[in-house]
Enzyme design. Structure first.
Site, PDB file in Angstrom:
ATOM      1  N   ARG B 227       0.850  -1.190   0.180  1.00 47.06           N
ATOM      2  CA  ARG B 227       0.326   0.380   0.469  1.00 47.06           C
ATOM      3  C   ARG B 227       1.188   1.264  -0.142  1.00 47.06           C
ATOM      4  NH1 ARG B 227      -5.010  -0.761  -1.649  1.00 47.06           N
ATOM      5  NH2 ARG B 227      -5.896  -2.918  -1.536  1.00 47.06           N
ATOM      6  N   HIS B 275       1.521  -0.365 -10.028  1.00 48.08           N
ATOM      7  CA  HIS B 275       0.623  -1.023  -9.449  1.00 48.08           C
ATOM      8  C   HIS B 275      -0.422  -2.015 -10.496  1.00 48.08           C
ATOM      9  CE1 HIS B 275      -2.537  -0.794  -6.165  1.00 48.08           C
ATOM     10  NE2 HIS B 275      -2.911  -1.407  -6.214  1.00 48.08           N
TER      11      HIS B 275
END
Lengths: 312, 312
Positions: B227, B275
């Site tokens: 994250r 990502h």
């Protein structure tokens, strides 16, 4: 009587190996007279050698029970007609580990498309092309010896569907093992990524020639940490130029260091690494040397003895 | 009566998921009425959602037995006070595999020093610095959930000495599992390579702040596919500038796409990936969705149900 061990692997290696060999011998309770100075050949029990070794004529070493190479490759030693003593190649556990790590690292690098990001640190968010998961990316390993077998097992453990090919039929859990000429064609035809770890013998010279490269799937990637002689360089360059082969990561070459003007260096579809995939580690290799000295002196079966007929 | 399933994950995802969900439901013999059009809320049994989902107010869905997220991260859903129905996050087996492949690939890339060769295709034979074998390269994995646990196991299988850390004590064969604040300090102090896979909660916000980064060994490498909020970006940039941290490979950011002028893009010690470490794969994720619909309709225990207290 101590075993007379002549360290003939060259002055470069002596400082790396003297301590570890003495230490492992002491730990094993093995009495050795170890020296790198030229001894009376007729008094030598064991010769330790390497590609840059200082003995050319092995004939005078009439008592030698073991010629222990410090490298896995024994091409030049096998080709030496004066070397008739029992010859062993090095199978260093750390070398096998290094090779496995190199193979898995570069297979994952190509699988994940890491280079696109390493080269693409320019602010562009390139998230549209995602790799499949490994279980949908077939990998073929040519050669299922110590090194190829370990690499095949590690790739299979990461879910890659692994096809292995070797001269004689092998069995490895989780790897589809093929053999022989038909097996080779099948193994090549499946290889989204091809890893070449076959030994360097007369049979494997230019194993990857134009005909065999043509059997690979369109855009296949080649990782060669095995032997430079396995590849027909002109045929590979032509296949790379045509885009038939997507990329080649090459660690070994017919001439090393690879000359600065060799077309591999500048080719956008080639990554040259400088013969680093699997170096011998003195500490772990010395443990193998000492164990083989013990076996030679005891008349026991030697570890990793070279079969002159096969050439490895 | 079919189960009424409202696909509220957004128009972008509908074409990817409609077919797979219908196919898996048919294969499971499960009767579903699946639609992406806004239905009568009171008639809906199951809501399928995602970060770009179209439902903001879950209160009118009075009959819903399941809100199934298509992503692993549920921060925004947990923060939505109207969402009181049973909430499940996606644990897609292919996502776990992708994450493991990303983590192992980038850990091996740093371990082997592959970038030196990718950047160094200039004719210079750089063979003097050899990496240690993996068993001499300690790796720490922060977070031992589905993703972190799988990554830790895969790294341990490649001989890396792996220390794992998690909020509550875990046990994983071959991994030294630590927990709590003291465990975190120990885990960080061992990390030649640090992998961060903890969930995004209030407790993990800026987990890697200046104080914790200072606990890492000199020259440590960070791989963050977890994250963006785990990292205090200013503190990391300062540690990278000082050379205290050797490299950071970052897949997740506080703002995505990472703005083109963000200092991470141009930093020589940073690799940005967009990502991509662990995307959800529609086919395998749809199988999980269908299994949870079946369980919800049967009143059975749901897979991967979110604990609102923990936040994941």
């Amino acid at each position: 009587m101590p075993a007379t061990v002549y360290f003939a692997a060259g002055a470069d290696l002596w400082p790396d190996y003297e301590g570890p060999i003495r230490r492992h011998a002491a730990a094993a309770g093995l009495d050795i007279a170890l020296d790198d100075a030229a001894p009376d050949p007729a008094a030598v029990d064991v010769i330790v050698t390497a590609p840059g070794g200082v003995v050319q004529d092995y004939a005078p070493f009439t008592r030698a029970r073991l010629v222990q190479n410090l490298w896995a490759g024994v091409e030049r030693l096998v080709a030496n007609p004066t070397l008739t003593q029992p010859l062993c190649r090095m199978v260093d556990p750390a070398m096998t580990e290094s090779m496995t790590e190199y193979v898995v690292g570069h297979v994952l690098r190509h699988h994940l498309g890491i280079d696109v990001h390493i080269h693409g640190q320019d602010g562009v968010w390139r998230n549209t092309v995602l790799p499949p998961v490994a279980r949908n990316r077939p990998v073929t390993v040519l050669g299922l010896g110590e090194l190829g077998g370990a690499a095949a097992r590690a790739l299979a453990a990461l879910n890659f569907p692994v096809t292995g090919w070797s001269r004689s039929q092998k069995r490895i859990d989780g790897v589809d093992c093929l053999a022989g000429p038909e097996g080779l064609a099948t193994a090549l035809s499946r290889a989204a990524i091809l890893v070449t770890l076959v030994p360097d013998t007369a049979e494997t010279e230019s194993l990857l020639n134009a005909d065999r490269l043509a059997l690979l799937p369109e855009g296949a990637t080649i990782v060669n940490p095995g032997r430079g002689t396995l590849i027909d360089d002109a045929a590979l360059l032509a296949a790379l130029d045509a885009g038939r082969i997507g990329h080649a990561t090459l660690d070994v070459f017919r001439v090393e260091p690879l000359p600065p003007d060799h077309p591999y260096w500048a080719h956008p579809r080639v990554t040259v690494t400088p013969h680093i995939a699997a170096a011998t580690h003195p500490d772990t290799a010395s443990a193998v040397v000492v164990e083989n000295i013990r076996r030679a002196m005891a008349g026991a079966a030697l570890l990793h003895r070279v079969d002159r007929g096969r050439g490895y």
